[in-house]
Design a protein around this motif. Sequence first.
Motif, PDB file in Angstrom:
ATOM      1  N   LEU A  99     -39.755 -16.103  -1.011  1.00 60.76           N
ATOM      2  CA  LEU A  99     -38.396 -15.750  -0.592  1.00 60.76           C
ATOM      3  C   LEU A  99     -38.384 -14.897   0.676  1.00 60.76           C
ATOM      4  O   LEU A  99     -37.328 -14.736   1.294  1.00 60.76           O
ATOM      5  CB  LEU A  99     -37.677 -14.994  -1.708  1.00 60.76           C
ATOM      6  N   LYS A 100     -39.528 -14.370   1.080  1.00 62.58           N
ATOM      7  CA  LYS A 100     -39.584 -13.586   2.307  1.00 62.58           C
ATOM      8  C   LYS A 100     -39.301 -14.448   3.529  1.00 62.58           C
ATOM      9  O   LYS A 100     -38.807 -13.956   4.545  1.00 62.58           O
ATOM     10  CB  LYS A 100     -40.960 -12.926   2.446  1.00 62.58           C
ATOM     11  N   THR A 101     -39.602 -15.762   3.436  1.00 62.13           N
ATOM     12  CA  THR A 101     -39.511 -16.607   4.628  1.00 62.13           C
ATOM     13  C   THR A 101     -38.666 -17.860   4.449  1.00 62.13           C
ATOM     14  O   THR A 101     -38.355 -18.522   5.443  1.00 62.13           O
ATOM     15  CB  THR A 101     -40.924 -17.036   5.079  1.00 62.13           C
ATOM     16  N   ILE A 102     -38.288 -18.236   3.215  1.00 64.75           N
ATOM     17  CA  ILE A 102     -37.447 -19.418   3.021  1.00 64.75           C
ATOM     18  C   ILE A 102     -36.274 -19.060   2.113  1.00 64.75           C
ATOM     19  O   ILE A 102     -36.377 -18.147   1.298  1.00 64.75           O
ATOM     20  CB  ILE A 102     -38.245 -20.613   2.440  1.00 64.75           C
ATOM     21  N   PRO A 103     -35.138 -19.769   2.232  1.00 66.86           N
ATOM     22  CA  PRO A 103     -33.936 -19.436   1.459  1.00 66.86           C
ATOM     23  C   PRO A 103     -34.127 -19.641  -0.037  1.00 66.86           C
ATOM     24  O   PRO A 103     -34.978 -20.419  -0.482  1.00 66.86           O
ATOM     25  CB  PRO A 103     -32.875 -20.399   2.014  1.00 66.86           C
ATOM     26  N   LEU A 104     -33.272 -18.965  -0.820  1.00 66.50           N
ATOM     27  CA  LEU A 104     -33.359 -18.993  -2.283  1.00 66.50           C
ATOM     28  C   LEU A 104     -33.216 -20.407  -2.835  1.00 66.50           C
ATOM     29  O   LEU A 104     -34.033 -20.854  -3.643  1.00 66.50           O
ATOM     30  CB  LEU A 104     -32.287 -18.077  -2.878  1.00 66.50           C
ATOM     31  N   GLY A 105     -32.167 -21.128  -2.422  1.00 70.17           N
ATOM     32  CA  GLY A 105     -31.960 -22.478  -2.944  1.00 70.17           C
ATOM     33  C   GLY A 105     -33.113 -23.405  -2.620  1.00 70.17           C
ATOM     34  O   GLY A 105     -33.541 -24.207  -3.460  1.00 70.17           O
ATOM     35  N   LEU A 106     -33.647 -23.296  -1.414  1.00 72.91           N
ATOM     36  CA  LEU A 106     -34.769 -24.134  -1.011  1.00 72.91           C
ATOM     37  C   LEU A 106     -36.035 -23.773  -1.777  1.00 72.91           C
ATOM     38  O   LEU A 106     -36.787 -24.655  -2.209  1.00 72.91           O
ATOM     39  CB  LEU A 106     -35.003 -23.993   0.490  1.00 72.91           C
ATOM     40  N   ALA A 107     -36.286 -22.479  -1.954  1.00 72.27           N
ATOM     41  CA  ALA A 107     -37.462 -22.053  -2.705  1.00 72.27           C
ATOM     42  C   ALA A 107     -37.411 -22.574  -4.138  1.00 72.27           C
ATOM     43  O   ALA A 107     -38.415 -23.039  -4.677  1.00 72.27           O
ATOM     44  CB  ALA A 107     -37.562 -20.526  -2.696  1.00 72.27           C
ATOM     45  N   LEU A 108     -36.234 -22.513  -4.756  1.00 74.95           N
ATOM     46  CA  LEU A 108     -36.085 -23.040  -6.109  1.00 74.95           C
ATOM     47  C   LEU A 108     -36.291 -24.550  -6.150  1.00 74.95           C
ATOM     48  O   LEU A 108     -36.868 -25.084  -7.102  1.00 74.95           O
ATOM     49  CB  LEU A 108     -34.702 -22.686  -6.654  1.00 74.95           C
ATOM     50  N   ALA A 251     -30.974 -28.172 -12.799  1.00 76.38           N
ATOM     51  CA  ALA A 251     -29.760 -27.506 -12.299  1.00 76.38           C
ATOM     52  C   ALA A 251     -30.078 -26.170 -11.646  1.00 76.38           C
ATOM     53  O   ALA A 251     -29.218 -25.606 -10.949  1.00 76.38           O
ATOM     54  CB  ALA A 251     -28.770 -27.311 -13.441  1.00 76.38           C
ATOM     55  N   GLU A 252     -31.280 -25.657 -11.824  1.00 70.88           N
ATOM     56  CA  GLU A 252     -31.601 -24.325 -11.319  1.00 70.88           C
ATOM     57  C   GLU A 252     -31.529 -24.215  -9.799  1.00 70.88           C
ATOM     58  O   GLU A 252     -31.011 -23.216  -9.273  1.00 70.88           O
ATOM     59  CB  GLU A 252     -32.969 -23.880 -11.831  1.00 70.88           C
ATOM     60  N   PRO A 253     -32.028 -25.203  -9.021  1.00 65.18           N
ATOM     61  CA  PRO A 253     -31.841 -25.101  -7.570  1.00 65.18           C
ATOM     62  C   PRO A 253     -30.374 -25.050  -7.168  1.00 65.18           C
ATOM     63  O   PRO A 253     -30.001 -24.346  -6.230  1.00 65.18           O
ATOM     64  CB  PRO A 253     -32.527 -26.362  -7.032  1.00 65.18           C
ATOM     65  N   ALA A 254     -29.526 -25.821  -7.857  1.00 63.41           N
ATOM     66  CA  ALA A 254     -28.102 -25.809  -7.547  1.00 63.41           C
ATOM     67  C   ALA A 254     -27.485 -24.454  -7.870  1.00 63.41           C
ATOM     68  O   ALA A 254     -26.704 -23.900  -7.085  1.00 63.41           O
ATOM     69  CB  ALA A 254     -27.391 -26.911  -8.327  1.00 63.41           C
ATOM     70  N   VAL A 255     -27.833 -23.908  -9.035  1.00 61.32           N
ATOM     71  CA  VAL A 255     -27.332 -22.586  -9.411  1.00 61.32           C
ATOM     72  C   VAL A 255     -27.832 -21.537  -8.417  1.00 61.32           C
ATOM     73  O   VAL A 255     -27.084 -20.636  -8.010  1.00 61.32           O
ATOM     74  CB  VAL A 255     -27.768 -22.238 -10.847  1.00 61.32           C
ATOM     75  N   GLY A 256     -29.079 -21.677  -8.002  1.00 60.44           N
ATOM     76  CA  GLY A 256     -29.621 -20.740  -7.022  1.00 60.44           C
ATOM     77  C   GLY A 256     -28.934 -20.846  -5.674  1.00 60.44           C
ATOM     78  O   GLY A 256     -28.699 -19.832  -5.004  1.00 60.44           O
ATOM     79  N   ALA A 257     -28.609 -22.075  -5.251  1.00 63.42           N
ATOM     80  CA  ALA A 257     -27.908 -22.261  -3.982  1.00 63.42           C
ATOM     81  C   ALA A 257     -26.525 -21.610  -4.027  1.00 63.42           C
ATOM     82  O   ALA A 257     -26.077 -20.989  -3.054  1.00 63.42           O
ATOM     83  CB  ALA A 257     -27.786 -23.744  -3.667  1.00 63.42           C
TER      84      ALA A 257
END
Length: 303
Positions: A99-108, A251-257
């Motif tokens: 998460l230091k270098t990429i967005p939350l939704g993308l990391a998930l 659904a977790e990446p969507a929730v994270g986004a």
Amino acid sequence: MMTRFLTSPRLKVQFAGALPYLALLAGMIALACGTAFAKTLFPVLGAEGTSAMRVGLAAILLLAIWRPWRFRFSRRDLTAMVLYGVVTGGMNLMFYLSLKTIPLGLALAIEFTGPLTLAMLHARRPIHFVWIGCAVAGLLLLLPIGRGAIQLDPVGVLLAGLAGVCWALYIVFGKRMAHLPAGPSVAIGMTTAALVILPFGVARAGLELFNPALLLAGLAVAVFSSALPYSLEMIALRKLPERTFGVLTSAEPAVGALAGLMFLSEQLSLLQWLAIAAIVVAASGSIATTGHDKTAAAPVPAE
């Protein structure tokens, strides 16, 4: 009349059947919101310190609530709990570092390749592959494939991928604990995870880990992104097959986004909204067909 309806055996059976799905959904929402808030602590504690505070405080809370020393566990059970804790610690640390270098939704989205692969390995009926295909399509839309892909930090992508491997192992070892009481077993697992992460956190943040103001913020992170979601996920793991669990967590990446949009001002593109729709279809389709699923929901036998 209403009292009779609320206490009817049929309603109780329906609620019992829906409970693991509700627990999993609540866990995903808590995890995404807690992680988004945790990212705001990075400037002071770093990813390592934030992860250590999150998991360490969660372990203390779970130990105080469940007091696992009151239970008798076999050596095999303790081994399963330790393995669960090791991969949980690795998953948390590497994900926070990503998460230091990429967005939350993308990391998930990248991290989810682990449980998605596990779901594909356990697919049996043709309809299962339809829902997995929807999940894959959604994840591909979330990933910036094309010109934007070259701008991704390769180390962040690698760390998110390694977190995905740990996530898949977390599901496997979690199923091996499915016959144990959820609270005490998660407490031991989280304590092990804290011991794995703590040296990295101390090396990065030092005495800031004991700053009272930061401890209060860390307590909120610990509750919403560790103690609560992992306990709810353990309830779901006890009732759901690995394939179903893996697809539903799509659904977790969507929730994270969405959490990133609300708390971190990470804007969503049209393709990302389409990805959310595809992932929701995968999750809802999996729920709709689980009733006909003959795959055993028993825990994976220890080797």
